[in-house]
Design a protein around this motif. Structure first.
Motif, PDB file in Angstrom:
ATOM      1  N   PRO A 181      39.101  47.994  32.224  1.00  0.00           N
ATOM      2  CA  PRO A 181      38.260  47.646  32.753  1.00  0.00           C
ATOM      3  C   PRO A 181      38.006  47.377  33.518  1.00  0.00           C
ATOM      4  O   PRO A 181      36.755  46.796  34.460  1.00  0.00           O
ATOM      5  CB  PRO A 181      38.220  46.423  31.353  1.00  0.00           C
ATOM      6  CG  PRO A 181      39.354  45.410  30.394  1.00  0.00           C
ATOM      7  CD  PRO A 181      39.777  47.010  31.629  1.00  0.00           C
ATOM      8  N   THR A 182      38.540  47.123  34.191  1.00  0.00           N
ATOM      9  CA  THR A 182      38.411  46.806  35.860  1.00  0.00           C
ATOM     10  C   THR A 182      38.331  48.037  36.149  1.00  0.00           C
ATOM     11  O   THR A 182      39.042  47.589  37.595  1.00  0.00           O
ATOM     12  CB  THR A 182      39.691  45.557  36.485  1.00  0.00           C
ATOM     13  OG1 THR A 182      40.872  46.354  36.136  1.00  0.00           O
ATOM     14  CG2 THR A 182      39.791  44.260  36.079  1.00  0.00           C
ATOM     15  N   LEU A 183      38.637  49.006  36.041  1.00  0.00           N
ATOM     16  CA  LEU A 183      38.680  50.253  36.769  1.00  0.00           C
ATOM     17  C   LEU A 183      36.887  50.828  37.190  1.00  0.00           C
ATOM     18  O   LEU A 183      36.538  50.443  36.609  1.00  0.00           O
ATOM     19  CB  LEU A 183      39.171  51.373  35.833  1.00  0.00           C
ATOM     20  CG  LEU A 183      39.814  52.666  36.323  1.00  0.00           C
ATOM     21  CD1 LEU A 183      40.441  53.205  37.657  1.00  0.00           C
ATOM     22  CD2 LEU A 183      39.594  53.899  35.654  1.00  0.00           C
ATOM     23  N   MET A 184      37.085  50.984  38.638  1.00  0.00           N
ATOM     24  CA  MET A 184      36.038  51.380  38.996  1.00  0.00           C
ATOM     25  C   MET A 184      36.506  52.194  39.960  1.00  0.00           C
ATOM     26  O   MET A 184      37.644  53.142  39.805  1.00  0.00           O
ATOM     27  CB  MET A 184      35.861  50.519  39.956  1.00  0.00           C
ATOM     28  CG  MET A 184      35.728  49.184  39.860  1.00  0.00           C
ATOM     29  SD  MET A 184      33.811  49.027  38.099  1.00  0.00           S
ATOM     30  CE  MET A 184      34.174  47.615  37.395  1.00  0.00           C
ATOM     31  N   PRO A 185      35.103  53.731  40.243  1.00  0.00           N
ATOM     32  CA  PRO A 185      35.429  55.165  40.929  1.00  0.00           C
ATOM     33  C   PRO A 185      35.688  54.678  42.463  1.00  0.00           C
ATOM     34  O   PRO A 185      36.566  55.530  42.252  1.00  0.00           O
ATOM     35  CB  PRO A 185      33.663  54.827  41.611  1.00  0.00           C
ATOM     36  CG  PRO A 185      33.069  54.421  39.994  1.00  0.00           C
ATOM     37  CD  PRO A 185      33.706  53.192  39.534  1.00  0.00           C
ATOM     38  N   GLU A 186      35.685  53.133  42.534  1.00  0.00           N
ATOM     39  CA  GLU A 186      36.753  53.694  44.409  1.00  0.00           C
ATOM     40  C   GLU A 186      37.972  53.307  44.201  1.00  0.00           C
ATOM     41  O   GLU A 186      38.554  53.647  45.171  1.00  0.00           O
ATOM     42  CB  GLU A 186      35.814  52.277  44.819  1.00  0.00           C
ATOM     43  CG  GLU A 186      36.377  51.112  44.054  1.00  0.00           C
ATOM     44  CD  GLU A 186      34.620  49.886  43.273  1.00  0.00           C
ATOM     45  OE1 GLU A 186      35.209  49.166  43.411  1.00  0.00           O
ATOM     46  OE2 GLU A 186      34.144  51.152  43.352  1.00  0.00           O
ATOM     47  N   HIS A 187      38.637  53.394  42.787  1.00  0.00           N
ATOM     48  CA  HIS A 187      39.802  53.408  42.501  1.00  0.00           C
ATOM     49  C   HIS A 187      40.575  54.844  42.365  1.00  0.00           C
ATOM     50  O   HIS A 187      41.557  54.568  43.007  1.00  0.00           O
ATOM     51  CB  HIS A 187      40.768  52.649  40.908  1.00  0.00           C
ATOM     52  CG  HIS A 187      40.200  51.061  41.110  1.00  0.00           C
ATOM     53  ND1 HIS A 187      39.529  50.409  40.331  1.00  0.00           N
ATOM     54  CD2 HIS A 187      40.878  50.818  42.048  1.00  0.00           C
ATOM     55  CE1 HIS A 187      38.935  49.034  40.622  1.00  0.00           C
ATOM     56  NE2 HIS A 187      39.893  49.007  41.513  1.00  0.00           N
ATOM     57  N   PHE A 188      39.486  55.636  42.691  1.00  0.00           N
ATOM     58  CA  PHE A 188      40.011  57.473  43.033  1.00  0.00           C
ATOM     59  C   PHE A 188      40.011  57.978  43.971  1.00  0.00           C
ATOM     60  O   PHE A 188      39.439  58.752  44.304  1.00  0.00           O
ATOM     61  CB  PHE A 188      39.181  57.630  41.997  1.00  0.00           C
ATOM     62  CG  PHE A 188      39.654  57.632  40.010  1.00  0.00           C
ATOM     63  CD1 PHE A 188      40.686  58.162  40.039  1.00  0.00           C
ATOM     64  CD2 PHE A 188      38.579  57.335  39.821  1.00  0.00           C
ATOM     65  CE1 PHE A 188      41.037  57.347  38.732  1.00  0.00           C
ATOM     66  CE2 PHE A 188      39.035  57.052  38.507  1.00  0.00           C
ATOM     67  CZ  PHE A 188      40.251  56.711  37.515  1.00  0.00           C
ATOM     68  N   SER A 189      39.681  56.674  45.150  1.00  0.00           N
ATOM     69  CA  SER A 189      39.364  56.675  46.228  1.00  0.00           C
ATOM     70  C   SER A 189      40.215  57.939  47.546  1.00  0.00           C
ATOM     71  O   SER A 189      40.216  58.719  48.214  1.00  0.00           O
ATOM     72  CB  SER A 189      37.635  56.246  47.166  1.00  0.00           C
ATOM     73  OG  SER A 189      39.038  55.188  47.121  1.00  0.00           O
ATOM     74  N   THR A 190      41.244  57.687  47.079  1.00  0.00           N
ATOM     75  CA  THR A 190      42.627  57.726  47.381  1.00  0.00           C
ATOM     76  C   THR A 190      43.562  58.360  46.592  1.00  0.00           C
ATOM     77  O   THR A 190      43.068  59.074  45.374  1.00  0.00           O
ATOM     78  CB  THR A 190      42.887  56.148  48.789  1.00  0.00           C
ATOM     79  OG1 THR A 190      42.951  55.225  47.141  1.00  0.00           O
ATOM     80  CG2 THR A 190      42.160  55.701  49.165  1.00  0.00           C
ATOM     81  N   GLU A 191      44.917  58.244  46.820  1.00  0.00           N
ATOM     82  CA  GLU A 191      45.400  58.896  46.419  1.00  0.00           C
ATOM     83  C   GLU A 191      45.734  58.333  44.927  1.00  0.00           C
ATOM     84  O   GLU A 191      45.953  57.769  44.852  1.00  0.00           O
ATOM     85  CB  GLU A 191      46.789  59.016  46.567  1.00  0.00           C
ATOM     86  CG  GLU A 191      48.256  60.566  46.584  1.00  0.00           C
ATOM     87  CD  GLU A 191      48.018  61.772  45.729  1.00  0.00           C
ATOM     88  OE1 GLU A 191      47.831  62.463  44.767  1.00  0.00           O
ATOM     89  OE2 GLU A 191      46.768  62.069  46.247  1.00  0.00           O
TER      90      GLU A 191
END
Length: 494
Positions: free
Chosen positions: A131-141
């Motif tokens: 539930p704490t996963l957000m789009p910004e977590h995919f902005s890097t590798e």
């Protein structure tokens, strides 16, 4: 994780060669079904559990390589995202009290893995969508270092020719609408996969039975209500996984081209039906060929690997997938049930699996099979309704008409599950322990999804914003996950 590959892109000649090999494998597989002896000395079950990794702030941590190095156990493997790992449970027979030993083994294994993950700066979260996963977590590798994942990402976007549109609206009115330029959202979907070894002539019965009860599995086991901060479906893995791996541009959808995440479209009469559909309908995503001559291997009396057919099957994401595999030179067939989310606890997962194996046995052995009395489209409607609404869903069932999912489970399916497990030779103590959890869950109206939603609402009522409420909910979730009591007994704010 699926079959490994060595390349991330392929030539036209490789694609043509692969198509020829897949069709050759399919022809050999058809011959095997009529003439070859498949392994079936003991009916075995297996389990895979996908897990998330979070840091001290309960945010996803892209550290699975470091965590797996610390765990140092071949049962734990990488998954798509660097914040994912997978636990593979060795196959074992079902009779007696073997499930109690499995529960004990799982608890010991995960407790050890948690301690070693802590040493590597991570915590393990067993939950359908973090539930704490957000789009910004995919902005890097974010992707695990594995050629298969890179090749899949490349193939899906090459087939689409454009970014993926994720569009999911929850029953409460919240909506997620966004574009994704990679298959990163797929990595959010962590599940439990249940394997059941079956004889070739019984495969269709068990697959049809699994399809018929897939919706009810979601109703009682939903555990994925939040994605990217939005409250969506009770089992948001279902629409998210389908959209995040969709190779079809909008024009192909309009033409009726089938999606690769697929419930199916008909009851079957043989496992061959499913493999033949895969070959007929779905272009190759990973067209990597082996040197095996399956005809020569088969005619020599050995079991061919059928590597191309198996690799292709691994890129068609049926919720109940057919599996052909070889162990110690002997081929066998399995139904891989991919419906359930991970979590909330080990005993909840054991209860979900006991319900599935018990009901599937009785439906498969029925003199009047459910698939002769219910349309396939009704089973698919049940699946979607239960994914949307979880334990509050209404379903259609022959003899009951439209009925509340929890009522159908209590009145009809739980007794079937008890009888089915007894037919498997499962001990009374095991049946009572795990099916008792399902009964209590239905009577309380609480599963992982409802608990998550109620906890977030309670925290928001205290004045927390959504991000803080999700983090606070996950903190309470992990504490009670480690406590090991089933989710319907959990407190919200205690």
């Amino acid at each position: 994780m699926g079959e490994d590959v060595s390349a991330t892109s392929y030539t036209r000649e490789q694609r043509q060669r692969y198509r020829e090999k897949v069709r050759q494998d399919l022809d050999v597989f058809e011959r095997m079904l009529t003439t070859h002896s498949f392994e079936f000395e003991r009916q075995l079950t297996g389990m895979e559990v996908e897990l998330n990794l979070v840091d001290d702030d309960l945010q996803p941590t892209m550290s699975n390589a470091r965590v797996l190095e610390s765990i140092a156990d071949e049962d734990y493997q990488t998954e798509l995202g660097q914040y994912n790992i997978e636990l593979n449970v060795s196959p074992r027979p079902m009779p007696g009290d073997s499930a109690l030993q499995l529960e004990s083994d799982l608890r010991a294994s995960l407790n050890r893995a948690e301690k070693l993950a802590n040493d590597a700066g991570a915590q393990i979260a067993m939950i359908g969508i973090l539930p704490t996963l957000m789009p910004e977590h995919f902005s890097t590798e974010w992707m695990s270092a594995n050629a298969r994942y890179a090749a899949l990402n490349e193939a899906i976007f090459a087939a689409r020719g454009e970014d993926i549109f994720i569009d999911i609206e929850g029953a409460g009115g919240e909506r997620l609408a966004m574009y994704a330029d990679s298959i990163a959202p797929e990595s959010a979907c962590t599940s439990v996969q249940l394997h059941l070894q079956v004889q070739p002539h019984r495969f269709a019965d068990y697959w049809n039975a699994a399809q018929a009860i897939s919706g009810l599995q979601l109703a009682i086991g939903a555990n994925s209500p939040y994605f990217f901060g939005k409250e969506l479906w009770h089992e948001s893995r279902v629409p998210l996984f389908g959209q995040a791996t969709d190779t079809r541009a909008i024009e192909l959808k309009n033409q009726g081209v089938r999606p690769r995440v697929w419930f199916g479209e008909r009851w079957i009469t043989s496992i061959f039906d499913l493999f033949e559909e895969n070959v007929r309908y779905f272009p190759a995503l990973l067209p990597e060929s082996s040197d095996e001559d399956p005809v020569a291997v088969f005619e020599s009396g050995q079991a061919p690997k059928l590597s191309e057919l198996r690799l292709h099957n691994g890129t068609v994401y049926r919720w109940n997938r057919p599996i052909y595999d070889i162990v110690d030179g002997k081929p066998h067939l399995r139904v891989e049930n991919r419906v359930l989310p991970a979590g909330p606890t080990i005993i909840d997962g054991m209860a979900n699996s006991a319900f599935y194996y018990g009901v599937a046995r009785m439906l498969a052995d029925s003199d009047r099979p459910i698939w002769t009395r219910m349309s396939f489209s009704a089973a698919e409607d049940n699946f979607e309704s239960c994914a949307r609404r979880g334990i509050d869903a209404k379903v259609y069932w022959p003899g009951f008409g439209e009925v509340q999912a929890d009522e159908l489970v209590l009145r009809h399916l739980l007794p079937l599950a008890h009888d089915g497990l007894e037919q498997w030779g499962v001990a009374q103590s095991v049946r009572d322990r795990y099916l008792g959890v399902i009964e209590d869950r239905c009577r309380a109206g609480v599963n992982g999804a409802t608990w998550q939603i109620d906890c977030v609402k309670a925290l928001e009522a205290q004045g927390k914003d959504r991000a803080s409420a999700l983090s606070g909910m996950l903190e309470r979730y992990l504490e009670q996950m480690h406590g090991g009591e089933p989710v319907h007994t959990w407190s919200l704010l205690g």
